[in-house]
Scaffold this motif. Sequence first.
Motif, short mmCIF file in Angstrom:
data_model
loop_
_atom_site.label_atom_id
_atom_site.label_comp_id
_atom_site.label_asym_id
_atom_site.label_seq_id
_atom_site.Cartn_x
_atom_site.Cartn_y
_atom_site.Cartn_z
N ARG A 576 0.84 -1.19 0.00
CA ARG A 576 0.00 0.00 0.00
C ARG A 576 0.87 1.25 0.00
O ARG A 576 1.97 1.25 0.57
N PRO A 577 0.42 2.33 -0.61
CA PRO A 577 1.24 3.54 -0.66
C PRO A 577 1.53 4.09 0.73
O PRO A 577 0.64 4.15 1.59
N GLU A 578 2.77 4.47 0.98
CA GLU A 578 3.16 5.07 2.24
C GLU A 578 2.87 6.57 2.22
O GLU A 578 2.66 7.17 1.16
N ALA A 579 2.87 7.16 3.41
CA ALA A 579 2.51 8.57 3.53
C ALA A 579 3.46 9.45 2.71
O ALA A 579 3.04 10.38 2.02
N ASP A 580 4.78 9.16 2.77
CA ASP A 580 5.75 9.97 2.03
C ASP A 580 5.56 9.85 0.52
O ASP A 580 5.85 10.78 -0.23
N TRP A 581 5.09 8.68 0.06
CA TRP A 581 4.86 8.51 -1.38
C TRP A 581 3.65 9.31 -1.85
O TRP A 581 3.56 9.69 -3.02
N LEU A 582 2.70 9.54 -0.94
CA LEU A 582 1.46 10.23 -1.29
C LEU A 582 1.58 11.75 -1.16
O LEU A 582 0.89 12.49 -1.86
N ASN A 583 2.43 12.22 -0.27
CA ASN A 583 2.53 13.64 0.05
C ASN A 583 2.99 14.44 -1.17
O ASN A 583 4.11 14.26 -1.65
N PRO A 584 2.15 15.35 -1.69
CA PRO A 584 2.53 16.09 -2.90
C PRO A 584 3.52 17.23 -2.66
O PRO A 584 3.75 18.05 -3.55
N TYR A 585 4.10 17.27 -1.48
CA TYR A 585 5.13 18.28 -1.22
C TYR A 585 6.29 18.12 -2.20
O TYR A 585 6.76 17.02 -2.47
N THR A 586 6.76 19.23 -2.75
CA THR A 586 7.85 19.21 -3.73
C THR A 586 9.17 19.52 -3.04
O THR A 586 9.35 20.61 -2.48
N ASP A 587 10.08 18.57 -3.08
CA ASP A 587 11.40 18.73 -2.48
C ASP A 587 12.32 19.35 -3.52
O ASP A 587 12.65 18.73 -4.53
N VAL A 588 12.77 20.60 -3.27
CA VAL A 588 13.63 21.32 -4.22
C VAL A 588 15.04 21.49 -3.66
O VAL A 588 15.75 22.41 -4.06
N SER A 589 15.44 20.61 -2.74
CA SER A 589 16.79 20.73 -2.20
C SER A 589 17.84 20.59 -3.30
O SER A 589 18.93 21.14 -3.20
N ASP A 590 17.52 19.82 -4.36
CA ASP A 590 18.34 19.78 -5.57
C ASP A 590 17.49 20.36 -6.69
O ASP A 590 16.62 19.68 -7.23
N PRO A 591 17.68 21.62 -7.08
CA PRO A 591 16.75 22.27 -8.03
C PRO A 591 16.78 21.68 -9.43
O PRO A 591 15.89 22.00 -10.23
N ARG A 592 17.75 20.86 -9.76
CA ARG A 592 17.77 20.21 -11.08
C ARG A 592 17.20 18.80 -11.02
O ARG A 592 17.02 18.15 -12.04
N ASN A 593 16.92 18.30 -9.79
CA ASN A 593 16.31 16.98 -9.60
C ASN A 593 15.32 17.08 -8.45
O ASN A 593 15.67 16.81 -7.30
N VAL A 594 14.10 17.50 -8.75
CA VAL A 594 13.10 17.71 -7.71
C VAL A 594 12.29 16.43 -7.54
O VAL A 594 12.21 15.59 -8.44
N LYS A 595 11.69 16.29 -6.35
CA LYS A 595 10.89 15.10 -6.01
C LYS A 595 9.55 15.55 -5.45
O LYS A 595 9.44 16.59 -4.80
N THR A 596 8.55 14.72 -5.67
CA THR A 596 7.23 15.00 -5.13
C THR A 596 6.48 13.70 -4.91
O THR A 596 6.87 12.65 -5.43
N GLY A 597 5.40 13.77 -4.12
CA GLY A 597 4.57 12.61 -3.89
C GLY A 597 3.44 12.53 -4.90
O GLY A 597 3.19 13.46 -5.67
N ASN A 598 2.72 11.41 -4.85
CA ASN A 598 1.63 11.18 -5.80
C ASN A 598 0.41 10.69 -5.03
O ASN A 598 0.33 9.52 -4.66
N PRO A 599 -0.55 11.58 -4.75
CA PRO A 599 -1.73 11.17 -3.96
C PRO A 599 -2.67 10.23 -4.71
O PRO A 599 -3.63 9.73 -4.12
N ASN A 600 -2.39 9.93 -5.97
CA ASN A 600 -3.25 9.04 -6.76
C ASN A 600 -2.72 7.62 -6.84
O ASN A 600 -3.22 6.81 -7.63
N LEU A 601 -1.74 7.29 -6.03
CA LEU A 601 -1.18 5.94 -6.06
C LEU A 601 -2.22 4.91 -5.65
O LEU A 601 -3.06 5.15 -4.77
N ARG A 602 -2.14 3.74 -6.27
CA ARG A 602 -2.98 2.60 -5.91
C ARG A 602 -2.12 1.48 -5.35
O ARG A 602 -0.92 1.43 -5.61
N PRO A 603 -2.70 0.55 -4.61
CA PRO A 603 -1.89 -0.54 -4.05
C PRO A 603 -1.29 -1.43 -5.15
O PRO A 603 -1.84 -1.55 -6.24
N GLU A 604 -0.18 -2.05 -4.79
CA GLU A 604 0.47 -3.02 -5.67
C GLU A 604 0.25 -4.42 -5.10
O GLU A 604 0.49 -4.66 -3.91
N PHE A 605 -0.19 -5.34 -5.93
CA PHE A 605 -0.41 -6.72 -5.51
C PHE A 605 0.63 -7.62 -6.17
O PHE A 605 0.89 -7.52 -7.37
#
Length: 809
Positions: A576-605
């Motif tokens: 199931r998606p973890e909280a950090d994977w869902l959080n759409p906060y954008t991490d710009v600590s590396d401005p050429r490689n940014v990261k964000t979460g995806n609140p639309n994730l579905r479980p993996e079976f």
Amino acid sequence: MKRSLLLNSIALILPTHLLLASPGTRPLPVNDTKSQRALGGKLVGKIVEGPNNAGVAFATVALLMPKDSSLVNGAVADENGTFVIAEVAPGNYLLRVTNMGYQTLYRPNVKLAAEASLLDLGSITVQPEAQKLAEVVVKGEKTMIVDDIDKKIVNIGKDMLATSNNVSDLLEKVPAVSLDENGNPQVRGKGNVVVLIDGKPSNLYGSDLPTILQSFPANLIERIDVMTTPSAKYEGEGASGVIDIITKKTKIRGMNGGARLSIGNKNNNAASGNLSYKVGKFGLNASLSGQTRAMTWERTLSRDNFVTESTSHLQQDGTGGNKGKNAFGRVGVNYDFNDKNSIEAGVNYSRDNSRNNSNILNETTLASGVVSESFRRLNNSKGNGDNLNFNLDYRLKFAEKDHQLNFNSSYSLGGSDGESYFSQESTVDSLLRNQQNLRNNNRHSLFLNADYTWPITPKATLEAGVRSRSSSNDNVNAFYNLDRETNTYTFDNNISNVFGYKDATYTGFMTFSQKTDLWGVRAGLRVTDYNQDINQISRNQDFSVHFLTLVPSFAVTRKLGESSQMKLNYSRRVQRPEADWLNPYTDVSDPRNVKTGNPNLRPEFTHKAEMGYSNYEANGGWGPSLFMDYSNNAITQIRTIDEAGVSLTRYDNVGREFSYGFETDFSQKLFGDVLKINGSGRVFRSEVVSAVAQIDNRTWSYSGNLNAFISLPADFRASAYVNYEGPRAIAQGTRDGVFIANMGIRKDLLEKKATISFNVQDIFLSRNYRSQLNTATYSQASNWHQTNRLVNVTFQYRFGKISASGDDA
């Protein structure tokens, strides 16, 4: 002790027909099976350890003639202590029970009447054997690997403890287990592993798993259970499997304990102490540990951008370091009301402080060779976190034989805060930056569990349980930019985030186990109702997600000998998606490689299947197997790139992941106890395919690890550990192989009350994590390399009196 070990080994090696042909028996014709059945009855019983009547696994039960003690028949108890001796002629016998670490037990006048086909001996209690040497308990070690019907049990011996300061060090020595560059456990080279501590979720001890594992002292651990195809009894999460870390319990009379001090280079130091005390019905255990750690690294990234008409190239080169210190404390008490009722309560507290820094040079070059952009990004971060966990466990044995109810509960609360400061230096004014990020997180969780075990017959058991887990997490990320005109920091609402997350899991499971002389079957089903409430507070968006999942499991074993068996396992897993994977906060600590979460994730079976053979005896054995993992909705990280050359990484459901191959683990003692080796190896195919994401990566690979412990003169022992995780297919590319080598040497002192050891980790500075990504829009090669090897000297001192548990040397 030696005599008991020898008897165990003989009973494991001799076939049943030789036992039946021993002197003193009344031989029957080999082909006269009907006559044997007509003349023979069965003896059944269970070997237990007092005072809690815990089953003693793999004890040897021998049936002797009273006059000359000649062997008539025998059996080896299963992992629960249950044994069956078949085809016993009517008569009067002497029963002998032996097991390494226990006193030999003789029971006379075991009478099987001529008219009886079954004699139930009930519970037979054996007493632990201890030899007192300057008030230190010295005992034989258990077999390192025990193959159960749905898991491998790895007993933590004194050699592993002598070269391990924490649980992270132990996990690297467990067959089929490795750690990634961040310290997260992997099984067969893959993440998404559920880690439990005494059957409870590890996140009850904190939110950062690598920190939990580093802060947990190694000498508190009794064994580690690895489940690649877990039964329905265990959490359905974890696509790669489940690791259950079992801590030592208070089974002593009197008091014992120990202290440990480790001094290393680069400020990698650790100290810990533990104490156990029991008198009458009351027991107490306590431990305290602290650690400082430091690690340096270097990083490179090279990426060609094909989005624009003219190809551009990004080159990143930099260095950094991570420092930290943590403390861990634990106090537990238990009380045995009687032989059927016991209660245990405990509290754990942990605190962690971290300091991180990085210095990355970024240069973008056009196809013409002109440098269009150049800047240096400096980052200094610090963070603090603490976690408090309370647990209460109750066990009740009913009057009916072996019926048992276990109730477990845990409540955890904690928080963390941190701040990061970014300074961007350049000769171009528009690239100058000064930024700060302030973080705050508060969390709490509640875990409730009730299991009921019902032995329907001596060989059939039904186990059912209900579990509830709820958690809440409030996460604030506030981002500020320096206004150079006013020289003040202003809040940036575009990339700041306030995120609220709650989840609740309600689970019911049932497993049925049936064993005969040759066959064993375990089937189970877990039903889980899972609810997520996601509140994007800063954007005034909230929504809920609900999943109802079924997780079946099935395992069957066929005994081939006293210690060998074949088994076939199947299990369905859900990630199931973890909280950090869902959080759409954008991490710009590396401005050429940014990261964000995806609140639309579905479980993996994931469907997992395994067919294997195992043969483990006192001196070693092996367990080869064929395995297969398949998921059609895999969650993995996907990287995209825009025209400015900035990549965005987030988790997504990409498509199909498929892996299959051959694996074996093994352990062996050579030249007596001079050399002990254990390890695992695998050859496998990994495939990641997604038509939507235009991914089709397939590759063959191989991996393995090896531990060796060598006895040297003058009470010296040397150890060596090597691990290689071969290249494998990942989404959008491949990951190169990683090789790691460690070594150590130890010596017992003060009549074996103390041990001093010297250890080196990452001898060849080979912790290089390389990957290549290739898509229609970009091509990227990256490398992260740890640049400091760890060298430490550890001194351990043990004290104590009579013990009924394993040695923690």
